[in-house]
Design an enzyme around this catalytic site. Sequence first.
Site, PDB file in Angstrom:
ATOM      1  N   LYS A   1      -2.236  47.039  44.302  1.00 15.28           N
ATOM      2  CA  LYS A   1      -3.629  46.596  44.300  1.00 15.28           C
ATOM      3  C   LYS A   1      -3.929  45.766  45.552  1.00 15.28           C
ATOM      4  CE  LYS A   1      -3.948  46.144  39.243  1.00 15.28           C
ATOM      5  NZ  LYS A   1      -5.122  46.977  38.988  1.00 15.28           N
TER       6      LYS A   1
ATOM      7  N   ARG B   1      -2.092  53.303  30.234  1.00 14.27           N
ATOM      8  CA  ARG B   1      -2.064  54.500  29.381  1.00 14.27           C
ATOM      9  C   ARG B   1      -0.650  55.044  29.214  1.00 14.27           C
ATOM     10  NH1 ARG B   1      -6.150  57.223  33.481  1.00 14.27           N
ATOM     11  NH2 ARG B   1      -6.579  54.999  33.677  1.00 14.27           N
TER      12      ARG B   1
END
Length: 503
Positions: A286, A360
């Site tokens: 990130k 996920r």
Amino acid sequence: MDFSIKACDWTKGTTNGFLTGKSDCIVIGVFESQTLSGAALEIDAATKGLITRIVKAGDMDGKSGSTLFLHEVAGIGASRVLLVGLGKEDAFGQKAYNDCARAAWRAILGTKIVQVTFTLAQLPIKERSSDWAVRAAILALRGETYQFTQLKSKPETPKRALKRIVFSVNTPDEKAAKAAVKHAVALANGMELTRDLGNLPGNVCTPTYLADTAKKLGKDWKLKVEVLGQKQLEALKMGSLLSVSRGSAEQPQFIVMHYQGAAAKAAPIVLVGKGVTFDSGGISIKPGEGMDEMKYDMCGAASVFGTMRTVAELGLKLNVIGVIPAVENMPSSTATKPGDIVTSMSGQTIEILNTDAEGRLILCDALTYAERFKPAAVVDIATLTGACVIALGHHNSGLFSKDDALAGELLDASREASDPAWRMPLDDEYQEQLKSNFADMANIGGRPGGSVTAACFLSRFTESYSWAHLDIAGTAWKGGAAKGATGRPVPLLTQFLIDRAGQ
């Protein structure tokens, strides 16, 4: 703080000692119109028109959230009166009530007031009852007094002196209001646990810390707690989950908490919380700006902790299982790389195109694991996608489900709990975006509909039971000057379980 309920019918003049009883402050509401009603009207009469004169003079115009203290008022027992502006009476709904309750508490908490008589719960709130108002007022107060000072070397001592609050309600509402106090206190305790866990930094709140917290919660509230480690997860073939933790020195922890409030054979509700204790993005790292907020990527897990604590304190008559896959997502020479293919516990293969779509990957194995409990329903909670923040902002959590009945229950609970959610699409057409040339599916579906394709990914692991997904990326914490965990969606989840238990 001590909360109590006392019946009082202001419209019939049976004030049950509220006017003459000793307290540090009595809180009354004034609408924008100059017509007084309820407690305000009775106190106006007892003080020979004092409130009317103040309103006419313009010192209290009734604008929503305005406050005015009156001191040493002759004719009543309280040493102060706090007037709270309510806004327009025909627009007085739950948001207006919550805003006014918070305004009242902020005014009181800035003083040395110890005991308060609170009459606002008797106001005519659109589509809401007095017991709802009592619960909302307690939650507002506990929210105002919450502080996270555990890691400060010299924490500031809270200035508040407030210890006792008496709520006035109409006689028919007394029993329900007393139950609301119990609900509100348990819920506030659960929310504070959730906020504390969320606010802890990643070097403290590791997967092992979450596991230890679960064990302590188990001892305190008689929950059965299991913690599975690396070798057990390998034996279960949770290749998707383990692909996320590969780059970290922190070992993964798979936490299962059992609350049994019903018969052992009764199908449980399973809550699955995303527990990424710090999310660097892995190899798909990130940007540095704001990365500190990625300690909040375990707020789904934190909300399960808070809900389990609340359920246990309330003694709800149903079975609830909390499942928390806890990992840290870090870049290193052993980290999963973009393009790697892993096999999930379900046997389905996943091409990992972006290692920052890791939530996920741990949830899918947890959702497969949940099958063994033969659940009545499964709800997963996750700070899953920035796309959900773009779609819904910071007001509504995203709700995804193909089960209309379950989605309806959760939406009803969100409205009752003032913890809003908005149902998002989950059409099969979106599944096309997850196609992979090399595996059963990819872990991302591109930028369009990012929160929807993330939910579509999870749906592939939930075909054997009723399932819903809550994306709380925009609601679990606040940034900027008000940075901190919010405790959401513990109110929504708790109300859903209360409704399921019929309590």
